[in-house]
Write an enzyme that holds these catalytic residues in place. Structure first.
Site, mmCIF file in Angstrom:
data_model
loop_
_atom_site.group_PDB
_atom_site.id
_atom_site.type_symbol
_atom_site.label_atom_id
_atom_site.label_comp_id
_atom_site.label_asym_id
_atom_site.label_seq_id
_atom_site.Cartn_x
_atom_site.Cartn_y
_atom_site.Cartn_z
ATOM 1 N N ASP A 126 -6.531 11.867 39.227
ATOM 2 C CA ASP A 126 -5.613 10.757 38.978
ATOM 3 C C ASP A 126 -6.407 9.473 38.776
ATOM 4 O O ASP A 126 -7.297 9.160 39.572
ATOM 5 C CB ASP A 126 -4.650 10.596 40.158
ATOM 6 C CG ASP A 126 -3.447 9.741 39.790
ATOM 7 O OD1 ASP A 126 -3.098 9.670 38.593
ATOM 8 O OD2 ASP A 126 -2.854 9.139 40.695
ATOM 9 N N GLU A 198 5.327 7.289 41.957
ATOM 10 C CA GLU A 198 4.515 6.558 40.983
ATOM 11 C C GLU A 198 4.798 7.132 39.603
ATOM 12 O O GLU A 198 4.694 8.345 39.390
ATOM 13 C CB GLU A 198 3.014 6.676 41.305
ATOM 14 C CG GLU A 198 2.612 5.895 42.553
ATOM 15 C CD GLU A 198 1.108 5.757 42.717
ATOM 16 O OE1 GLU A 198 0.355 6.564 42.132
ATOM 17 O OE2 GLU A 198 0.683 4.830 43.442
ATOM 18 N N GLU A 200 3.822 7.947 36.043
ATOM 19 C CA GLU A 200 2.564 8.123 35.312
ATOM 20 C C GLU A 200 2.770 9.057 34.127
ATOM 21 O O GLU A 200 3.711 9.841 34.089
ATOM 22 C CB GLU A 200 1.483 8.737 36.226
ATOM 23 C CG GLU A 200 1.282 7.969 37.528
ATOM 24 C CD GLU A 200 0.009 8.352 38.265
ATOM 25 O OE1 GLU A 200 -0.864 9.009 37.654
ATOM 26 O OE2 GLU A 200 -0.106 7.992 39.447
ATOM 27 N N ARG A 236 2.942 5.584 51.527
ATOM 28 C CA ARG A 236 2.202 4.309 51.588
ATOM 29 C C ARG A 236 1.666 4.003 52.976
ATOM 30 O O ARG A 236 0.615 3.353 53.106
ATOM 31 C CB ARG A 236 3.111 3.165 51.127
ATOM 32 C CG ARG A 236 3.630 3.291 49.707
ATOM 33 C CD ARG A 236 2.517 3.330 48.688
ATOM 34 N NE ARG A 236 3.051 3.397 47.319
ATOM 35 C CZ ARG A 236 2.336 3.715 46.263
ATOM 36 N NH1 ARG A 236 1.044 4.009 46.400
ATOM 37 N NH2 ARG A 236 2.871 3.757 45.066
ATOM 38 N N GLN A 239 -1.311 6.158 53.468
ATOM 39 C CA GLN A 239 -2.347 5.696 52.535
ATOM 40 C C GLN A 239 -3.067 4.467 53.084
ATOM 41 O O GLN A 239 -4.306 4.386 53.060
ATOM 42 C CB GLN A 239 -1.693 5.374 51.181
ATOM 43 C CG GLN A 239 -2.664 4.999 50.073
ATOM 44 C CD GLN A 239 -1.943 4.745 48.748
ATOM 45 O OE1 GLN A 239 -0.713 4.842 48.651
ATOM 46 N NE2 GLN A 239 -2.698 4.409 47.716
ATOM 47 N N GLU A 373 5.806 -1.860 44.419
ATOM 48 C CA GLU A 373 5.821 -3.084 43.623
ATOM 49 C C GLU A 373 7.217 -3.700 43.585
ATOM 50 O O GLU A 373 7.377 -4.903 43.752
ATOM 51 C CB GLU A 373 5.351 -2.770 42.196
ATOM 52 C CG GLU A 373 3.901 -2.332 42.118
ATOM 53 C CD GLU A 373 3.571 -1.676 40.792
ATOM 54 O OE1 GLU A 373 3.688 -0.438 40.706
ATOM 55 O OE2 GLU A 373 3.203 -2.403 39.845
HETATM 56 MN MN MN Z 1 -1.283 7.619 41.160
#
Ligand code: MN
Length: 426
Positions: A126, A198, A200, A236, A239, A373
């Site tokens: 990634d 996320e 992507e 998160r 993380q 975000e």
């Molecule tokens: Mn990612």
């Protein structure tokens, strides 16, 4: 630069005899994405989406050895010229009514089929090339200096986990892990409290390169078989506690969801754009990452969407709510630069390897590609149309990614869905 020509298969005037294919928002005859499907009680095999149907590709083209396996790895390993030939043949079969009688028996309703992972994925990497995402996330940690000094020189990436990649429709179980918010002195182990998605793009590697043998950027497109949508589920809280000094680990490896259809590099030939110029003052990339032709055509004209549907919304019959909408042009590095960089140290890429671009956020809030975000790290809850609020995902929430490629004079093609429901921690 791209070995993929614009030919009769992209012609906006080409139509299909398959009912419902013409005008289909995702899968008109100009798309012809590959996937692995199965019918109840039968083995998974290669198929092609056309409208709301799936063509059993092996049954329709029994002479093609690359379609004989339970995955698309052999197809991905073909020389691009061979894949282009297959596309032209498929397009002819599905457009010329002379084939209707012999091929109709090989068409199945997609609703009756199960979709599988398209390839045996040897490795998953990634990246982090969404410049607005990198700025938004970096600003939460370092308000004055959101991007680290390497960002504009190195396409940043990390090695992800291939074993936990699942196709659209498979629920994601909320992970357990070590959580240590700033308000607590020591970590505790338990269900993630800040579960995020996320948005992507996924890149499917086609022909590989031998170990110790990098390739020049001018050849990078030859190593790309196609694209999918990719949701890099992210815990998160896990993380934030675990990521230093070696980067993401258990906060990401519990599951990654992908859309099951491979929109081929050849189908996307008309949907290339010039890479947006680097902002004034940014460094020139090192020579191995620079190619004028790539700069002229290496970006993709793809629009991306994220929708949420909560348990309460499903119960009341409310439609999914769009969380974001934006273009895929916010990549600081092109796909060719990503792939070239990955192999630049001699690392061997293999057919069926999967690469994530990193979260693709638009410059404005309506296109931010993660809840981290949208909710400013959880500080600013979102209010949904039914009055529910979210900072991060709750059990029962369903996230759906979708996308379409658009270019003037061409028929738009879509990616299908990348959808998954959040299931409670076990
Ligand atoms: Mn990612």
């Amino acid at each position: 630069m791209t070995p993929y020509p614009i030919d009769e298969t992209h012609d906006a005037g080409r139509t299909s005899w398959v009912p419902g294919a013409d005008g289909h928002s995702d899968f008109p005859i100009q798309n012809l994405p590959w996937g692995i499907f199965s019918l109840a009680g039968e083995a998974p095999r290669a198929g092609v989406a056309i409208g709301e149907l799936i063509l059993d590709a092996r049954a329709a083209m029994p002479d093609v050895a690359a379609l004989s396996g339970p995955t698309l790895n052999l197809l991905f390993a073909l020389d691009p010229s061979e894949r282009i030939g297959l596309r032209r043949r498929l397009s002819a079969i599905l457009s010329d009514p002379a084939h209707r009688e012999s091929v109709t028996a090989h068409l199945h309703r997609a609703a009756d089929c199960t979709m599988h992972l398209p390839a045996a994925i040897g490795d998953y990497t990634d990246f982090y090339v969404g410049i607005h995402h990198a700025n938004n996330i970096g600003r939460q940690f370092r308000p004055d200096n959101p991007l680290l000094p390497n960002y504009k020189y190195v396409p940043i990436g990390y090695h992800g986990r291939a074993s936990s990649i699942r196709p659209s429709g498979v629920p994601v179980t909320r992970p357990n892990g070590q959580r240590k918010p700033p308000s607590e002195d020591v970590p505790s182990f338990g269900p993630c409290r800040r579960l995020d998605y996320e948005l992507e793009l996924g890149i499917w590697i086609g022909q590989g390169n031998d170990l110790g043998r990098p390739f020049p950027i001018g050849e990078a497109q030859r190593h790309i078989a196609g694209y999918c949508l990719l949701n890099d589920w992210s815990a998160r809280d896990l993380q934030a506690w675990e990521y230093q000094p070696l980067g993401p680990f258990l906060a990401k490896s519990f599951q990654t969801s992908i859309s099951p259809w491979v929109v081929t590099a050849e189908a996307l030939a008309p949907f290339h754009l010039a890479q947006p110029p680097r902002p004034e003052g940014d460094p020139q990339p090192l020579p191995y990452l620079w190619d004028e032709a790539d700069q002229a055509s290496g970006a993709l004209a793809i629009d991306l969407d994220v929708h949420i549907r909560t348990r309460a919304m499903r119960a009341s019959g409310a439609a999914p709510h769009r969380l974001s909408h934006g273009p895929a042009t916010s990549m600081y590095w092109t796909v060719a630069q990503i792939v070239t960089h990955h192999a630049s140290n001699g690392c061997n890429l293999s057919p069926g390897d999967l690469i994530g671009t990193g979260t693709l956020s638009a410059p404005t809030e309506d296109g931010f590609g993660s809840l981290m975000e949208l909710s400013r790290g959880g500080a600013k809850p979102l209010t949904l149309p039914d009055g529910e609020t979210r900072t991060f995902l709750e059990d029962g929430d369903e996230i759906t990614l979708s996308a379409s490629a658009r270019a003037s004079g061409f028929v738009s093609i879509g990616f299908g869905e990348c959808r998954a429901l959040v299931a409670p921690a076990s």
